[in-house]
Design an enzyme around this catalytic site. Structure first.
Site, PDB file in Angstrom:
ATOM      1  N   GLU A   1      10.289   1.268  10.172  1.00  0.00           N
ATOM      2  CA  GLU A   1      11.220   2.382   9.936  1.00  0.00           C
ATOM      3  C   GLU A   1      10.442   3.649  10.239  1.00  0.00           C
ATOM      4  O   GLU A   1       9.629   4.086   9.436  1.00  0.00           O
ATOM      5  CB  GLU A   1      11.706   2.388   8.486  1.00  0.00           C
TER       6      GLU A   1
ATOM      7  N   LYS B   1       0.855  -1.191   0.000  1.00  0.00           N
ATOM      8  CA  LYS B   1       0.000   0.000   0.000  1.00  0.00           C
ATOM      9  C   LYS B   1       0.893   1.244   0.000  1.00  0.00           C
ATOM     10  O   LYS B   1       1.487   1.601   1.009  1.00  0.00           O
ATOM     11  CB  LYS B   1      -0.910   0.041   1.223  1.00  0.00           C
TER      12      LYS B   1
ATOM     13  N   CYS C   1      13.551  10.922   6.848  1.00  0.00           N
ATOM     14  CA  CYS C   1      13.678  10.584   8.276  1.00  0.00           C
ATOM     15  C   CYS C   1      15.134  10.676   8.702  1.00  0.00           C
ATOM     16  O   CYS C   1      15.439  10.787   9.883  1.00  0.00           O
ATOM     17  CB  CYS C   1      13.094   9.203   8.551  1.00  0.00           C
TER      18      CYS C   1
ATOM     19  N   GLU D   1      10.207  16.166  14.461  1.00  0.00           N
ATOM     20  CA  GLU D   1      10.772  16.043  13.130  1.00  0.00           C
ATOM     21  C   GLU D   1      10.316  17.241  12.289  1.00  0.00           C
ATOM     22  O   GLU D   1       9.117  17.492  12.179  1.00  0.00           O
ATOM     23  CB  GLU D   1      10.236  14.749  12.516  1.00  0.00           C
TER      24      GLU D   1
HETATM   25  P1  ADP Z   1       3.394  10.970   6.987  1.00  0.00           P
HETATM   26  O1  ADP Z   1       2.892  11.673   8.190  1.00  0.00           O
HETATM   27  O2  ADP Z   1       4.785  11.244   6.661  1.00  0.00           O
HETATM   28  O3  ADP Z   1       2.476  11.020   5.800  1.00  0.00           O
HETATM   29  P2  ADP Z   1       2.344   8.453   7.754  1.00  0.00           P
HETATM   30  O4  ADP Z   1       2.910   7.595   8.825  1.00  0.00           O
HETATM   31  O5  ADP Z   1       1.042   9.106   7.999  1.00  0.00           O
HETATM   32  O6  ADP Z   1       3.475   9.477   7.411  1.00  0.00           O
HETATM   33  O7  ADP Z   1       2.217   7.645   6.405  1.00  0.00           O
HETATM   34  C1  ADP Z   1       3.074   6.610   5.985  1.00  0.00           C
HETATM   35  C2  ADP Z   1       2.250   5.529   5.328  1.00  0.00           C
HETATM   36  O8  ADP Z   1       1.359   5.000   6.295  1.00  0.00           O
HETATM   37  C3  ADP Z   1       1.377   5.993   4.171  1.00  0.00           C
HETATM   38  O9  ADP Z   1       1.315   4.960   3.215  1.00  0.00           O
HETATM   39  C4  ADP Z   1       0.036   6.185   4.823  1.00  0.00           C
HETATM   40  O10 ADP Z   1      -1.049   6.053   3.927  1.00  0.00           O
HETATM   41  C5  ADP Z   1       0.040   5.022   5.792  1.00  0.00           C
HETATM   42  N1  ADP Z   1      -0.887   5.169   6.918  1.00  0.00           N
HETATM   43  C6  ADP Z   1      -1.263   6.307   7.555  1.00  0.00           C
HETATM   44  N2  ADP Z   1      -2.129   6.025   8.534  1.00  0.00           N
HETATM   45  C7  ADP Z   1      -2.316   4.673   8.529  1.00  0.00           C
HETATM   46  C8  ADP Z   1      -3.096   3.761   9.295  1.00  0.00           C
HETATM   47  N3  ADP Z   1      -3.871   4.174  10.288  1.00  0.00           N
HETATM   48  N4  ADP Z   1      -3.031   2.450   8.991  1.00  0.00           N
HETATM   49  C9  ADP Z   1      -2.242   2.011   7.994  1.00  0.00           C
HETATM   50  N5  ADP Z   1      -1.495   2.817   7.240  1.00  0.00           N
HETATM   51  C10 ADP Z   1      -1.515   4.133   7.490  1.00  0.00           C
END
Ligand code: ADP
Length: 487
Positions: A260, A184, A294, A391
């Site tokens: 990560e 995903k 990161c 960050e």
């Molecule tokens: P950022 O804040 O840098 O966008 P995220 O941790 O929100 O980082 O996003 C990293 C990945 O995790 C993306 O693919 C995002 O769609 C996914 N993501 C965000 N929230 C969820 C969740 N609740 N469950 C699964 N995947 C998630």
């Protein structure tokens, strides 16, 4: 080959879900827009998966697992090797696609495509080096047979900042180890991953081994897939907050995890450092990917004797950087990913200024369309400023001054994060002493970039669990099986 244009590279991508080797629209028919962060313009629409689509992708991965695990390792490696060649052959169009959806300058996108490809080359080589053992038990009568097997169907969730390399860094070892997967990508940057899926299919990856679902509802789609229990592994790159949530979800069915997560990298410059090299390294550690990494240097600690000169030179370099759309010649600073990112960076800078930091250059958003923020240098940043703890994920370099090594290390380690630290010194004893005492998974020693597919990337503390790349990277996708043998 036809000319590489903005519309041709977007058009060439199939904007559907990739499940069981077939492109398919979302079950609901829904789509969501992907935009260019430099202009705000919508580039295209992609399929918007629901939880049912996510579970269909998991079904496909589960069905393909047994055959894939039995696939000869050499052939698994050769698929990756062909995909490596294809990535390099198509570097130009893939770089443009990446710049359009993510914003980074074209030169950096080209670099990322090459870096992403390198993970496939590395893991093509690792596929045939999965080892085992045969040993005599201590009592002398029994024997231990130890072998490695694929973990099983794996869930891979990737971020938007390195839309392709964070994919190949997970897909490469999963393919090499014999795991099937559901990937995903981040909703902001799905196109690079969709292009990659087609490249892997063309390279001969069997149907169902790699399934890709794009969605605007990451949590709603992934939680049921994680909790289903048939996937045996989750590999995630993203924020610590989401990582923590996913760890909780994985606990339910005891999935293996690789995480990560965020960073808050300290960048230490000692009086005895080569100042030219330190400034150069600072520019790389800070400005690679517009600061949206990161591994980005988040806090600069400079010893008093050279602090003013370091700040002066860094300010000179930062204020000269050309800002603009990543597709334009000579641009070094592209847009941030979205307006929320710009607002967050601006808030952190304002907070630091309010607490007494001095703005040497930048410190403001850029007028006009797109999500731009000026390259910024701050000095006299107090320890209680929010950007010392959070960050930044943007082009902001906060500098603080220190007197002693102990003081520098205490400040550097005063964070819940522990991904990477950078150290500039020409004293070999200090270099090793400080490297050992930094509470991080990685150290850049007189070097502003640490990432390398052949090296183990990862953090300690709340920066994550596990390592990607290097010889340990494939282990994350392997289980150790021990057979007790009676002779
Ligand atoms: P950022 O804040 O840098 O966008 P995220 O941790 O929100 O980082 O996003 C990293 C990945 O995790 C993306 O693919 C995002 O769609 C996914 N993501 C965000 N929230 C969820 C969740 N609740 N469950 C699964 N995947 C998630």
């Amino acid at each position: 080959m036809s000319a590489v244009t903005e519309s041709s590279v977007v058009e060439a991508v199939t904007k559907e879900l990739f499940i069981g080797g077939k492109w398919t629209p979302a079950g609901s028919g829904a789509t969501f827009p992907v935009s260019d962060p430099a202009t705000g313009a919508v580039l295209c629409e992609v399929a918007d998966a629901s939880a049912a689509d996510g579970l269909a992708a998991l079904d496909a991965a589960v069905s393909a697992q047994a055959d894939w695990a039995a696939h000869p390792p050499r052939e698994r490696g050769e698929i990756l090797r062909r995909a490596y060649d294809a990535l390099l052959a198509r570097q130009e169009e893939l770089a443009l696609l990446m710049t359009l959806e993510m914003g980074k300058p074209l030169a950096e996108s080209r670099g990322e495509v090459a870096y992403a490809a390198e993970f496939f080359r590395w893991f093509a080589e690792e596929a045939v080096r999965i080892d085992g053992g045969y040993a005599v038990a201590p009592n002398g009568t029994g024997r231990f047979l130890v072998t490695k097997q694929p973990v099983g169907p794996s869930l891979l969730i990737t971020p938007w900042n390195f839309p392709m390399a964070m994919g190949t860094r997970k897909i490469g070892p999963a393919v090499a180890a014999g795991c099937t997967m559901v990937v995903k990508p981040a909703e902001q940057t799905p196109l690079s991953m969709l292009a990659l899926a087609q490249i892997l299919a063309d390279a001969g990856l069997p149907d169902g081994v790699l399934n890709v679902i794009t969605t605007s509802d990451a949590g709603g789609v992934m939680e049921p897939v994680i909790r289903d229990g048939r996937a045996r592994k989750l590999s995630f790159t993203g924020s610590t907050a989401v990582g923590r949530l996913l760890l909780e979800q994985c606990a339910d069915k005891v999935l293996r995890t690789s995480m990560e997560l965020g960073g808050n990298a300290p960048f230490l410059v000692f009086d005895d450092a080569d100042l030219d090299a330190a400034v150069e390294g600072a520019m790389q550690a800070k400005m690679r990917n517009i600061g949206e990494a990161c591994t980005a240097a988040n806090r600069f600690y400079v010893q008093r004797g050279i602090a003013d000169e370091f700040a002066r030179r860094l300010t000179e370099r930062m204020s000269a950087l050309p800002i603009g759309r990543g597709t334009e010649d000579g641009v070094v600073v592209g847009p941030l990913i979205d307006s929320a990112a710009v607002a967050k960076v601006d808030e952190l800078v304002e907070d630091a200024a309010r607490r007494g930091a001095e703005v040497l250059t930048g410190g403001a958003t850029v007028d006009g369309p797109g999500n731009f923020y000026q390259p910024t240098v701050l000095t006299r940043v107090p320890a209680d400023a929010r950007l010392s703890r959070e960050e930044i994920f943007g082009p902001v370099a906060p500098i603080s001054v220190f007197d002693t090594e102990d003081e520098a290390l205490a400040a550097a380690n005063d964070t819940e994060y522990g991904l990477v630290g950078y150290v500039y010194t020409n004293d070999v004893k200090r270099a090793l002493r400080v490297s050992e005492r930094l509470e991080t998974g990685m150290v850049g020693l007189n070097q502003g970039i640490v990432s390398n597919p052949a090296a183990p990337f990862g953090g300690v503390k709340q920066s994550g669990l596990g390592r990607e790349g290097g010889t340990v990277g494939i282990e994350e996708f392997l289980e150790t099986k021990y057979v007790a043998v009676s002779l």
